[in-house]
Design a protein around this motif. Structure first.
Motif, PDB file in Angstrom:
ATOM      1  N   ARG A  30      32.246  45.328  43.594  1.00 30.02           N
ATOM      2  CA  ARG A  30      31.688  46.680  43.490  1.00 30.02           C
ATOM      3  C   ARG A  30      30.800  46.791  42.246  1.00 30.02           C
ATOM      4  N   SER A  33      27.508  45.054  42.860  1.00 34.77           N
ATOM      5  CA  SER A  33      26.656  45.849  43.750  1.00 34.77           C
ATOM      6  C   SER A  33      25.973  46.979  42.990  1.00 34.77           C
ATOM      7  N   GLU A  34      26.723  47.655  42.130  1.00 33.37           N
ATOM      8  CA  GLU A  34      26.144  48.746  41.343  1.00 33.37           C
ATOM      9  C   GLU A  34      25.159  48.224  40.300  1.00 33.37           C
ATOM     10  N   TRP A  35      25.437  47.059  39.732  1.00 32.16           N
ATOM     11  CA  TRP A  35      24.535  46.437  38.755  1.00 32.16           C
ATOM     12  C   TRP A  35      23.206  46.085  39.415  1.00 32.16           C
ATOM     13  N   VAL A  36      23.274  45.458  40.585  1.00 28.96           N
ATOM     14  CA  VAL A  36      22.053  45.092  41.316  1.00 28.96           C
ATOM     15  C   VAL A  36      21.250  46.357  41.660  1.00 28.96           C
ATOM     16  N   ARG A  37      21.939  47.388  42.110  1.00 32.22           N
ATOM     17  CA  ARG A  37      21.278  48.660  42.419  1.00 32.22           C
ATOM     18  C   ARG A  37      20.598  49.238  41.176  1.00 32.22           C
ATOM     19  N   ALA A  38      21.278  49.172  40.030  1.00 33.51           N
ATOM     20  CA  ALA A  38      20.724  49.695  38.776  1.00 33.51           C
ATOM     21  C   ALA A  38      19.484  48.915  38.344  1.00 33.51           C
ATOM     22  N   GLY A  40      17.276  48.016  40.362  1.00 33.37           N
ATOM     23  CA  GLY A  40      16.215  48.385  41.292  1.00 33.37           C
ATOM     24  C   GLY A  40      16.070  47.416  42.449  1.00 33.37           C
ATOM     25  N   ASP A  42      16.980  46.367  46.062  1.00 33.23           N
ATOM     26  CA  ASP A  42      17.483  46.976  47.298  1.00 33.23           C
ATOM     27  C   ASP A  42      17.953  45.852  48.226  1.00 33.23           C
ATOM     28  N   GLN A  43      19.267  45.668  48.331  1.00 32.02           N
ATOM     29  CA  GLN A  43      19.790  44.569  49.141  1.00 32.02           C
ATOM     30  C   GLN A  43      19.549  44.774  50.632  1.00 32.02           C
ATOM     31  N   THR A  44      19.445  46.019  51.074  1.00 30.96           N
ATOM     32  CA  THR A  44      19.119  46.278  52.485  1.00 30.96           C
ATOM     33  C   THR A  44      17.704  45.813  52.777  1.00 30.96           C
ATOM     34  N   GLN A  45      16.804  46.091  51.848  1.00 25.94           N
ATOM     35  CA  GLN A  45      15.411  45.641  52.001  1.00 25.94           C
ATOM     36  C   GLN A  45      15.335  44.115  51.935  1.00 25.94           C
TER      37      GLN A  45
END
Length: 129
Positions: A30, A33-38, A40, A42-45
């Motif tokens: 978790r 995941s939040e670190w990657v999101r922070a 910028g 986008d793992q969905t992209q």
């Protein structure tokens, strides 16, 4: 360094009220995941472009137990890696006490499972060459 706060819920514990060992892996996932999101990213992209992150290796040390209702923090630090792998140290802490520490190696691969270099934009965001 990235910080991710969490609370231990009843579902995270075993019969003794101690965090079940495998749940530390969920906690650090978790946090990643939040670190990657922070950053910028986008793992969905990424997936739409045919790339995904995968855990290649985890070295874990269980140092002290966490208990029901504890407030914990996961600290994520980038260690030296390469253009094809990302190495992180993730510590689960209660206050200043380190309860669990892991070194996690992440790779990037195509949807069909072929290992590939991390995309340039991601390497740049992570400060890798």
């Amino acid at each position: 360094m990235h910080l991710f706060d969490l609370r231990v819920y009843y579902e995270d514990t075993d019969l003794a009220g101690i965090v079940y060992y495998a749940n530390y892996l969920k906690f650090i996932e978790r946090a990643r995941s939040e670190w990657v999101r922070a950053l910028g990213i986008d793992q969905t992209q990424m997936k739409a472009q045919g790339l995904v992150f995968a855990v290649r290796r985890v070295e874990a040390d269980y140092l002290s137990p966490a208990y029901y209702d504890d407030q914990l923090c996961v600290e994520t630090h980038v260690l030296p890696g390469s253009g094809a792998r990302l190495v992180l140290r993730q510590d689960v802490k209660r206050g200043e006490a380190v309860l669990f520490s892991a070194v996690v190696t992440i790779i990037c691969m195509t949807i069909d499972g072929t290992i590939t270099r991390l995309p340039a934009a991601i390497r740049q965001a992570l400060g890798l060459k």
